[in-house]
Design a protein around this motif. Structure first.
Motif, mmCIF file in Angstrom:
data_model
loop_
_atom_site.group_PDB
_atom_site.id
_atom_site.type_symbol
_atom_site.label_atom_id
_atom_site.label_comp_id
_atom_site.label_asym_id
_atom_site.label_seq_id
_atom_site.Cartn_x
_atom_site.Cartn_y
_atom_site.Cartn_z
ATOM 1 N N THR A 59 -21.009 18.799 -14.810
ATOM 2 C CA THR A 59 -20.939 19.687 -13.652
ATOM 3 C C THR A 59 -20.206 19.002 -12.507
ATOM 4 N N ALA A 60 -19.673 19.808 -11.614
ATOM 5 C CA ALA A 60 -18.855 19.278 -10.523
ATOM 6 C C ALA A 60 -19.628 18.348 -9.604
ATOM 7 N N ASP A 61 -20.948 18.533 -9.509
ATOM 8 C CA ASP A 61 -21.722 17.670 -8.607
ATOM 9 C C ASP A 61 -22.230 16.416 -9.301
ATOM 10 N N SER A 62 -21.895 16.259 -10.552
ATOM 11 C CA SER A 62 -22.299 15.054 -11.283
ATOM 12 C C SER A 62 -21.190 14.022 -11.207
ATOM 13 N N THR A 63 -21.148 13.320 -10.098
ATOM 14 C CA THR A 63 -20.137 12.288 -9.922
ATOM 15 C C THR A 63 -20.804 10.986 -9.518
ATOM 16 N N TYR A 64 -20.207 9.891 -9.920
ATOM 17 C CA TYR A 64 -20.779 8.570 -9.693
ATOM 18 C C TYR A 64 -19.637 7.623 -9.347
ATOM 19 N N TYR A 65 -19.917 6.716 -8.423
ATOM 20 C CA TYR A 65 -18.871 5.817 -7.956
ATOM 21 C C TYR A 65 -19.371 4.382 -7.842
ATOM 22 N N ALA A 66 -18.456 3.457 -8.052
ATOM 23 C CA ALA A 66 -18.745 2.068 -7.721
ATOM 24 C C ALA A 66 -18.825 1.954 -6.200
ATOM 25 N N ASP A 67 -19.669 1.074 -5.719
ATOM 26 C CA ASP A 67 -19.833 0.914 -4.273
ATOM 27 C C ASP A 67 -18.504 0.581 -3.597
ATOM 28 N N SER A 68 -17.650 -0.130 -4.290
ATOM 29 C CA SER A 68 -16.390 -0.585 -3.696
ATOM 30 C C SER A 68 -15.417 0.547 -3.416
ATOM 31 N N VAL A 69 -15.610 1.712 -4.040
ATOM 32 C CA VAL A 69 -14.667 2.818 -3.842
ATOM 33 C C VAL A 69 -15.334 4.046 -3.237
ATOM 34 N N LYS A 70 -16.622 4.010 -3.069
ATOM 35 C CA LYS A 70 -17.353 5.167 -2.568
ATOM 36 C C LYS A 70 -16.832 5.567 -1.185
ATOM 37 N N GLY A 71 -16.554 6.855 -1.028
ATOM 38 C CA GLY A 71 -16.034 7.356 0.232
ATOM 39 C C GLY A 71 -14.517 7.346 0.319
ATOM 40 N N ARG A 72 -13.867 6.665 -0.628
ATOM 41 C CA ARG A 72 -12.396 6.611 -0.617
ATOM 42 C C ARG A 72 -11.787 7.257 -1.864
ATOM 43 N N PHE A 73 -12.488 7.205 -2.981
ATOM 44 C CA PHE A 73 -11.998 7.763 -4.239
ATOM 45 C C PHE A 73 -12.796 9.018 -4.578
ATOM 46 N N THR A 74 -12.133 9.964 -5.249
ATOM 47 C CA THR A 74 -12.787 11.187 -5.690
ATOM 48 C C THR A 74 -12.384 11.487 -7.125
ATOM 49 N N ILE A 75 -13.386 11.628 -7.975
ATOM 50 C CA ILE A 75 -13.127 11.991 -9.366
ATOM 51 C C ILE A 75 -13.397 13.485 -9.543
ATOM 52 N N SER A 76 -12.563 14.144 -10.336
ATOM 53 C CA SER A 76 -12.746 15.570 -10.581
ATOM 54 C C SER A 76 -12.167 15.896 -11.947
ATOM 55 N N THR A 90 -17.645 11.283 -14.079
ATOM 56 C CA THR A 90 -18.062 12.655 -13.823
ATOM 57 C C THR A 90 -18.702 13.229 -15.070
ATOM 58 N N GLY A 91 -19.812 13.941 -14.861
ATOM 59 C CA GLY A 91 -20.507 14.556 -15.969
ATOM 60 C C GLY A 91 -20.029 15.978 -16.186
ATOM 61 N N ARG A 127 -21.670 10.992 -25.190
ATOM 62 C CA ARG A 127 -22.982 11.309 -24.646
ATOM 63 C C ARG A 127 -22.863 11.360 -23.128
ATOM 64 N N VAL A 128 -23.476 12.344 -22.493
ATOM 65 C CA VAL A 128 -23.235 12.548 -21.062
ATOM 66 C C VAL A 128 -24.140 11.718 -20.162
ATOM 67 N N SER A 129 -25.066 10.952 -20.745
ATOM 68 C CA SER A 129 -25.853 10.054 -19.911
ATOM 69 C C SER A 129 -24.935 8.999 -19.316
ATOM 70 N N LEU A 130 -25.156 8.669 -18.048
ATOM 71 C CA LEU A 130 -24.256 7.767 -17.346
ATOM 72 C C LEU A 130 -24.453 6.324 -17.792
ATOM 73 N N VAL A 131 -23.374 5.680 -18.104
ATOM 74 C CA VAL A 131 -23.348 4.235 -18.298
ATOM 75 C C VAL A 131 -22.135 3.720 -17.541
ATOM 76 N N ARG A 132 -22.179 2.474 -17.155
ATOM 77 C CA ARG A 132 -21.077 1.889 -16.405
ATOM 78 C C ARG A 132 -20.429 0.738 -17.145
ATOM 79 N N SER A 133 -20.833 0.511 -18.365
ATOM 80 C CA SER A 133 -20.257 -0.574 -19.148
ATOM 81 C C SER A 133 -19.191 -0.030 -20.086
ATOM 82 N N THR A 134 -18.176 -0.845 -20.337
ATOM 83 C CA THR A 134 -17.087 -0.407 -21.209
ATOM 84 C C THR A 134 -17.572 -0.110 -22.622
ATOM 85 N N SER A 135 -18.599 -0.802 -23.060
ATOM 86 C CA SER A 135 -19.080 -0.623 -24.433
ATOM 87 C C SER A 135 -19.693 0.751 -24.661
ATOM 88 N N GLY A 136 -20.008 1.460 -23.580
ATOM 89 C CA GLY A 136 -20.626 2.769 -23.729
ATOM 90 C C GLY A 136 -19.654 3.909 -23.946
#
Length: 124
Positions: free
Chosen positions: A54-71, A51-52, A101-110
């Motif tokens: 703002t509340a609408d800045s949320t991103y999900y892995a495909d495997s959890v999309k629709g089942r998990f919610t980050i807030s 999550t970034g 940094r608020v730019s989205l990355v999905r790797s642990t190194s970020g």
């Protein structure tokens, strides 16, 4: 410096729900990209959700999309992960992470800061 502490893990049956919490200290989380990762036994740590600012800045892995919610709750300096319709393959240690940094990355190194993790076990 940011310290992160996860809680809320446990044992749940498949189809059940859990809510994980990540409380931060040391800095306010409002300027950080916050994320959840998980690591199953023998596997690499993988991105779950982020999550970034703002509340609408949320991103999900495909495997959890629709089942998990980050807030996030700014007043409590806390990030949550609501997990519904849990599956056995969701069994893992779940980690909270912060990126300065608020730019989205999905790797642990970020990510700059990590919690100690909380165990989630989903039984069949």
């Amino acid at each position: 410096q940011v310290q992160l502490a996860e809680s809320g893990g446990g044992l749940v049956q498949a189809g059940g729900s859990l809510r994980l919490s990540c409380v931060a200290s040391g800095r306010t989380l409002s300027s950080y990209l916050m994320a959840w990762f998980r690591q199953a036994p023998g596997k690499e740590r993988e991105f779950v959700a982020a999550t970034g600012r703002t509340a609408d800045s949320t991103y999900y892995a495909d495997s959890v999309k629709g089942r998990f919610t980050i807030s996030r709750d700014g007043a409590k300096n806390t990030v949550y992960l609501q997990m519904d319709s849990l599956k056995p393959e969701g069994t893992a240690v779940y980690y909270c992470a912060a990126r300065s940094r608020v730019s989205l990355v999905r790797s642990t190194s970020g990510f700059d800061y990590w919690g100690q993790g909380t165990q989630v076990t989903v039984s069949t």
